[in-house]
Design a protein around this motif. Structure first.
Motif, PDB file in Angstrom:
ATOM      1  N   ALA A  12     -32.129  29.441  12.743  1.00  0.00           N
ATOM      2  CA  ALA A  12     -32.845  29.587  14.022  1.00  0.00           C
ATOM      3  C   ALA A  12     -34.194  28.863  14.009  1.00  0.00           C
ATOM      4  N   ILE A  13     -34.919  28.965  12.895  1.00  0.00           N
ATOM      5  CA  ILE A  13     -36.271  28.370  12.901  1.00  0.00           C
ATOM      6  C   ILE A  13     -36.219  26.843  12.893  1.00  0.00           C
ATOM      7  N   LEU A  14     -35.323  26.255  12.066  1.00  0.00           N
ATOM      8  CA  LEU A  14     -35.232  24.784  12.039  1.00  0.00           C
ATOM      9  C   LEU A  14     -34.637  24.261  13.338  1.00  0.00           C
ATOM     10  N   ASP A  15     -33.783  25.063  13.966  1.00  0.00           N
ATOM     11  CA  ASP A  15     -33.256  24.711  15.281  1.00  0.00           C
ATOM     12  C   ASP A  15     -34.419  24.585  16.267  1.00  0.00           C
ATOM     13  N   TYR A  16     -35.359  25.514  16.152  1.00  0.00           N
ATOM     14  CA  TYR A  16     -36.545  25.483  17.030  1.00  0.00           C
ATOM     15  C   TYR A  16     -37.419  24.254  16.732  1.00  0.00           C
ATOM     16  N   PHE A  17     -37.517  23.881  15.432  1.00  0.00           N
ATOM     17  CA  PHE A  17     -38.340  22.722  15.051  1.00  0.00           C
ATOM     18  C   PHE A  17     -37.873  21.450  15.768  1.00  0.00           C
ATOM     19  N   GLY A  18     -36.546  21.336  15.988  1.00  0.00           N
ATOM     20  CA  GLY A  18     -36.020  20.193  16.737  1.00  0.00           C
ATOM     21  C   GLY A  18     -35.603  19.028  15.857  1.00  0.00           C
ATOM     22  N   ARG A  59     -41.446  35.685  17.193  1.00  0.00           N
ATOM     23  CA  ARG A  59     -41.288  35.487  15.744  1.00  0.00           C
ATOM     24  C   ARG A  59     -42.232  34.420  15.164  1.00  0.00           C
ATOM     25  N   ARG A  60     -43.156  33.913  15.981  1.00  0.00           N
ATOM     26  CA  ARG A  60     -44.176  32.973  15.525  1.00  0.00           C
ATOM     27  C   ARG A  60     -43.623  31.623  15.075  1.00  0.00           C
ATOM     28  N   PHE A  61     -42.436  31.240  15.549  1.00  0.00           N
ATOM     29  CA  PHE A  61     -41.879  29.933  15.173  1.00  0.00           C
ATOM     30  C   PHE A  61     -42.813  28.801  15.621  1.00  0.00           C
ATOM     31  N   ASP A  62     -43.435  28.983  16.791  1.00  0.00           N
ATOM     32  CA  ASP A  62     -44.340  27.943  17.314  1.00  0.00           C
ATOM     33  C   ASP A  62     -45.520  27.730  16.371  1.00  0.00           C
ATOM     34  N   GLN A  63     -46.038  28.825  15.830  1.00  0.00           N
ATOM     35  CA  GLN A  63     -47.192  28.768  14.918  1.00  0.00           C
ATOM     36  C   GLN A  63     -46.801  28.056  13.615  1.00  0.00           C
TER      37      GLN A  63
END
Ligand SMILES: [Zn+2]
Length: 299
Positions: A109-115, A82-86
């Motif tokens: 989900a995306i902000l969870d990935y941001f940390g 889903r390109r969250f890393d990008q």
């Protein structure tokens, strides 16, 4: 009948073809009654925005978003696919502070990935999704951006897979700018009509066949919006919605090129084929480079 004017710049628009919604049509997993309306795709002669005519009213769409079942959205999407890393790398590179808002953050989900190095906030109308986001330490401030208290300001605002749902993109960007600190960034991810795949299939393109997708931008439209709202375009790239597998890319491309060939030949005059081609969207093309990821900076 007079053609509608552009929702962004109120200039004249031309009719570029029919929209084909699937039947039955679903929005966020919930059936929607489109009342048998025949939708057309229009294109602004000034800012190049493409938009559905008529626009499906928000009063019809919101109940679908609000009652969307929790399992309609992946709880833990694959961040690389889903390109969250990008997106996270772009935010880290361009933001001058850590206060971040995700509009339409779904289950977070995306902000969870941001940390947790980010100070994370969300805006989300779906109650089930908002509850999951809060369990992930994301502060849900309001159901919609227009409900957000003006005192909230941020260093970065995200709108991922959201801009295509708007009735009034101009008012939305004005609100974003009002909630950004000076020098703050807006990261947008949405479809682009610049994509060769979109141009090939025009108004019948799969991305336009989703009822909740109302407006379709290209690089020119984003530059127009940035200029209008005193922002600079810091980053722009065309990419695919998902990082697709190596087998999916040729499969999607071949299926869609065959569709285009048969469509161009009017289904070889075979009546059932012609009917199917005219009344159904082409195959999905999720692996196409038909999205754009951009960063605007408030001046
Ligand atoms: Zn326009």
């Amino acid at each position: 009948m007079k053609n509608p004017t552009c929702p962004i710049c109120a200039q004249s628009a031309i009719d570029i073809g029919p929209i084909v919604h699937p039947c039955p049509a679903l929005v966020a997993g919930v059936p929607i009654d489109l009342d048998g309306i025949r939708f057309r795709m229009m294109q602004c002669t000034s800012c190049a925005l493409q938009f559905k005519d008529p626009l499906i009213p928000m009063e019809k769409l919101l109940p679908c978003y609000n009652s969307s079942p929790e399992n309609n959205w992946e709880h833990q999407p694959n961040p690389i696919k889903r390109r969250f890393d990008q997106i996270a790398a772009l935010a880290k590179q361009h933001a001058r502070g850590t206060r971040i808002l995700d509009i339409g953050c779904s289950n977070g989900a995306i902000l969870d990935y941001f940390g947790s190095s980010w100070d994370r906030y969300g805006v989300e109308p779906g109650q089930d999704a908002a509850r999951v986001a809060q369990q992930r330490d994301i502060s849900i401030l309001a159901p919609l951006l227009e409900d957000l208290d003006p005192s909230h300001t941020f260093d970065a605002i995200l709108a991922i897979d959201l801009l295509e749902h708007l009735h009034d993109p101009n008012a939305f960007i004005a609100r974003i700018m009002a909630h950004l600190n000076t020098g703050g960034i807006f990261i947008g991810f949405t479809g682009t009509t610049d994509a060769p795949s979109f141009r090939l299939q025009g108004s019948r393109y799969w991305y336009a066949s989703l009822p909740e997708h109302l407006v379709f931008y290209c690089k020119e439209t984003i530059e127009h919006l940035a200029k209008k709202h005193n922002a600079t375009v810091e980053h722009y790239e065309r990419t695919s919605h998902i990082r697709a597998s190596l087998t999916r890319i040729p499969r999607d491309t071949i299926r869609n090129l065959i569709w285009k060939g048969v469509y161009a030949c009017k289904g070889f005059a075979i009546a059932p084929w012609r009917h199917k081609l005219n009344n159904n969207p082409p195959p999905g093309w999720l692996s196409a480079n038909d999205h754009m990821l951009f960063v605007l900076r408030k001046q």
